[in-house]
Scaffold this motif. Structure first.
Motif, PDB file in Angstrom:
ATOM      1  N   ASP A 139       0.826  -1.197   0.000  1.00 33.00           N
ATOM      2  CA  ASP A 139       0.000   0.000   0.000  1.00 33.00           C
ATOM      3  C   ASP A 139       0.871   1.262   0.000  1.00 33.00           C
ATOM      4  O   ASP A 139       0.650   2.185  -0.781  1.00 33.00           O
ATOM      5  CB  ASP A 139      -0.936  -0.008   1.201  1.00 33.00           C
ATOM      6  N   TYR A 140       1.888   1.285   0.868  1.00 28.74           N
ATOM      7  CA  TYR A 140       2.810   2.426   0.895  1.00 28.74           C
ATOM      8  C   TYR A 140       3.590   2.553  -0.403  1.00 28.74           C
ATOM      9  O   TYR A 140       3.687   3.620  -0.987  1.00 28.74           O
ATOM     10  CB  TYR A 140       3.823   2.281   2.040  1.00 28.74           C
ATOM     11  N   ARG A 141       4.191   1.448  -0.831  1.00 26.31           N
ATOM     12  CA  ARG A 141       5.081   1.504  -1.996  1.00 26.31           C
ATOM     13  C   ARG A 141       4.337   1.876  -3.266  1.00 26.31           C
ATOM     14  O   ARG A 141       4.764   2.739  -4.017  1.00 26.31           O
ATOM     15  CB  ARG A 141       5.766   0.153  -2.210  1.00 26.31           C
ATOM     16  N   ILE A 142       3.251   1.217  -3.536  1.00 28.69           N
ATOM     17  CA  ILE A 142       2.572   1.388  -4.815  1.00 28.69           C
ATOM     18  C   ILE A 142       1.853   2.727  -4.890  1.00 28.69           C
ATOM     19  O   ILE A 142       1.766   3.331  -5.953  1.00 28.69           O
ATOM     20  CB  ILE A 142       1.654   0.187  -5.089  1.00 28.69           C
ATOM     21  N   SER A 143       1.383   3.229  -3.759  1.00 26.45           N
ATOM     22  CA  SER A 143       0.668   4.498  -3.799  1.00 26.45           C
ATOM     23  C   SER A 143       1.599   5.692  -3.926  1.00 26.45           C
ATOM     24  O   SER A 143       1.198   6.732  -4.426  1.00 26.45           O
ATOM     25  CB  SER A 143      -0.221   4.657  -2.567  1.00 26.45           C
ATOM     26  N   SER A 144       2.871   5.567  -3.498  1.00 33.02           N
ATOM     27  CA  SER A 144       3.686   6.776  -3.524  1.00 33.02           C
ATOM     28  C   SER A 144       5.165   6.587  -3.800  1.00 33.02           C
ATOM     29  O   SER A 144       5.806   7.502  -4.270  1.00 33.02           O
ATOM     30  CB  SER A 144       3.533   7.512  -2.182  1.00 33.02           C
ATOM     31  N   ASP A 181      -5.213  -6.457  -5.350  1.00 34.69           N
ATOM     32  CA  ASP A 181      -5.630  -5.180  -5.945  1.00 34.69           C
ATOM     33  C   ASP A 181      -4.437  -4.244  -6.101  1.00 34.69           C
ATOM     34  O   ASP A 181      -4.269  -3.596  -7.129  1.00 34.69           O
ATOM     35  CB  ASP A 181      -6.697  -4.491  -5.093  1.00 34.69           C
ATOM     36  N   ARG A 182      -3.618  -4.163  -5.060  1.00 32.21           N
ATOM     37  CA  ARG A 182      -2.463  -3.270  -5.111  1.00 32.21           C
ATOM     38  C   ARG A 182      -1.435  -3.744  -6.131  1.00 32.21           C
ATOM     39  O   ARG A 182      -0.821  -2.946  -6.821  1.00 32.21           O
ATOM     40  CB  ARG A 182      -1.855  -3.117  -3.726  1.00 32.21           C
ATOM     41  N   SER A 210      -2.927  -3.159  -9.876  1.00 32.51           N
ATOM     42  CA  SER A 210      -3.396  -1.839 -10.309  1.00 32.51           C
ATOM     43  C   SER A 210      -2.532  -1.216 -11.401  1.00 32.51           C
ATOM     44  O   SER A 210      -3.047  -0.548 -12.278  1.00 32.51           O
ATOM     45  CB  SER A 210      -3.502  -0.899  -9.110  1.00 32.51           C
ATOM     46  N   LYS A 211      -1.239  -1.436 -11.359  1.00 32.17           N
ATOM     47  CA  LYS A 211      -0.336  -0.855 -12.374  1.00 32.17           C
ATOM     48  C   LYS A 211       0.628  -1.908 -12.900  1.00 32.17           C
ATOM     49  O   LYS A 211       1.771  -1.613 -13.214  1.00 32.17           O
ATOM     50  CB  LYS A 211       0.455   0.298 -11.749  1.00 32.17           C
TER      51      LYS A 211
END
Length: 108
Positions: free
Chosen positions: A54-59, A89-90, A93-94
């Motif tokens: 969550d931390y890595r992929i979001s920012s 999901d994370r 997503s990309k």
């Protein structure tokens, strides 16, 4: 994969926050997780992975996952619950998927 999970478990054993371990794995611009899900994760391990992703992929940056398992097996190895949904999901997503087939080079 299992060094990452062991680092989180070690911090729990000494009753510390997992913040230091999280920071260690969040900082690199690219994080490579090898041997992904060779064995099933328990709920704490899955939560640690979820939080890290969550931390890595979001920012922060990219994550490269290397696994011998079919992607369709990942949900089951992650516990098959809502937390597993969140991890996948994370990751998806990309995502770019590169599937390599053939004999293992380790046999040589």
């Amino acid at each position: 994969m299992y060094d990452l999970l062991a680092d989180f478990a070690d911090e729990r054993l000494v009753e510390r926050s997992t913040r230091d371990t999280m920071r260690k794995y969040i900082q690199p611009s690219v994080l490579i997780i090898d041997d992904f899900l060779i064995t099933p994760l328990d709920e704490k391990e899955c939560f640690d992975l979820f939080t890290l992703l969550d931390y890595r992929i979001s920012s922060v940056g990219s994550v490269i996952i290397c696994s011998q398992l079919e992607i369709t097996e990942w949900h089951k190895q992650l516990g098959g619950n809502i937390l597993a949904d969140g991890v996948l999901d994370r990751l998806s997503s990309k995502a770019y998927k590169i599937i390599i087939s053939g004999d293992s080079l380790r046999k040589e």
